[in-house]
Design a protein around this motif. Structure first.
Motif, PDB file in Angstrom:
ATOM      1  N   ALA A 190      -0.014  -3.655  -8.736  1.00 53.97           N
ATOM      2  CA  ALA A 190      -1.465  -3.437  -8.671  1.00 53.97           C
ATOM      3  C   ALA A 190      -1.801  -2.412  -7.590  1.00 53.97           C
ATOM      4  O   ALA A 190      -2.652  -1.541  -7.801  1.00 53.97           O
ATOM      5  CB  ALA A 190      -2.185  -4.753  -8.401  1.00 53.97           C
ATOM      6  N   CYS A 191      -1.120  -2.482  -6.453  1.00 58.11           N
ATOM      7  CA  CYS A 191      -1.357  -1.496  -5.385  1.00 58.11           C
ATOM      8  C   CYS A 191      -0.947  -0.106  -5.835  1.00 58.11           C
ATOM      9  O   CYS A 191      -1.570   0.882  -5.461  1.00 58.11           O
ATOM     10  CB  CYS A 191      -0.587  -1.885  -4.126  1.00 58.11           C
ATOM     11  N   ARG A 202      -1.328   1.072  -8.720  1.00 63.60           N
ATOM     12  CA  ARG A 202      -2.299   1.574  -9.691  1.00 63.60           C
ATOM     13  C   ARG A 202      -3.711   1.748  -9.127  1.00 63.60           C
ATOM     14  O   ARG A 202      -4.583   2.232  -9.830  1.00 63.60           O
ATOM     15  CB  ARG A 202      -2.337   0.629 -10.889  1.00 63.60           C
ATOM     16  N   VAL A 203      -3.930   1.376  -7.865  1.00 68.64           N
ATOM     17  CA  VAL A 203      -5.266   1.490  -7.273  1.00 68.64           C
ATOM     18  C   VAL A 203      -5.738   2.938  -7.276  1.00 68.64           C
ATOM     19  O   VAL A 203      -6.843   3.246  -7.689  1.00 68.64           O
ATOM     20  CB  VAL A 203      -5.297   0.901  -5.848  1.00 68.64           C
ATOM     21  N   ASP A 207       0.814  -1.218   0.000  1.00 64.41           N
ATOM     22  CA  ASP A 207       0.000   0.000   0.000  1.00 64.41           C
ATOM     23  C   ASP A 207       0.848   1.269   0.000  1.00 64.41           C
ATOM     24  O   ASP A 207       0.375   2.337  -0.380  1.00 64.41           O
ATOM     25  CB  ASP A 207      -0.922   0.025   1.215  1.00 64.41           C
ATOM     26  N   ASP A 260      -4.860   6.274  -8.941  1.00 64.28           N
ATOM     27  CA  ASP A 260      -4.031   6.779 -10.034  1.00 64.28           C
ATOM     28  C   ASP A 260      -4.054   8.300 -10.155  1.00 64.28           C
ATOM     29  O   ASP A 260      -3.626   8.848 -11.157  1.00 64.28           O
ATOM     30  CB  ASP A 260      -4.443   6.133 -11.357  1.00 64.28           C
TER      31      ASP A 260
END
Length: 165
Positions: A136-137, A139-140, A110, A142
């Motif tokens: 992925a974290c 890009r949460v 995170d 953006d």
């Protein structure tokens, strides 16, 4: 431990060296007291030098030594301790450090996006870490609401209003 850089894992070529140990050939990460004590001799060294900057040390205290360094490693002692974020930003923005800034210690996925926004270039991750989870974290969320040292631009007030509409 492997390093995460630009969403990909890479090996760590740096060796962390304790105060009383002779320096090996190759890139080394030193403690602050050793760096201060041996700065003149280290300036003649042909291998890259890094610093493990303690969380309680203000970047301004090491600003005169930054010219010797290729890396500054910032330690997050626990997830709720944000001093490394401030140190990274200060190193880049106020002291012009252009070398690698590494986040170590208790770093969680995170944190990844905000660390990048603050100027961190690599993150030390645990063995077996899945870079896809970290990416992925990142890009949460953006968008950012404040200026950053990363290439993304902050979301202006007008854009925020249009995005809600």
């Amino acid at each position: 431990m492997p390093l995460l850089e630009d969403g990909r894992l890479r090996p760590d070529p740096w060796a962390s060296v304790d105060d009383d140990v002779p320096l090996p050939d190759g890139p080394v990460i030193l403690g602050l007291e050793q760096l201060r004590r041996e700065a003149p001799a280290l300036a003649r060294r042909n291998a890259p030098i890094g610093l493990a900057l303690p969380p309680e040390t203000a970047p301004a205290e090491v600003a005169p030594l930054l010219g010797l360094l290729s890396l500054v490693a910032l330690r997050l002692p626990k997830a709720k301790d944000g001093r490394a974020f401030t140190q990274a930003r200060a190193l880049r923005e106020y002291h012009g450090f252009t070398g690698e800034i590494r986040a170590t210690g208790h770093v969680i996925p995170d944190h990844y996006a905000m660390l990048l926004r603050c100027g961190v270039s690599t993150v030390e991750v645990p063995e077996g870490a899945d870079p896809a989870v970290w990416d992925a974290c990142r890009r949460v969320v953006d968008i950012g609401y404040q200026a950053a040292l990363s290439a993304d631009a902050p979301l202006s007030l007008l854009r925020r209003r249009l995005r809600v509409a």
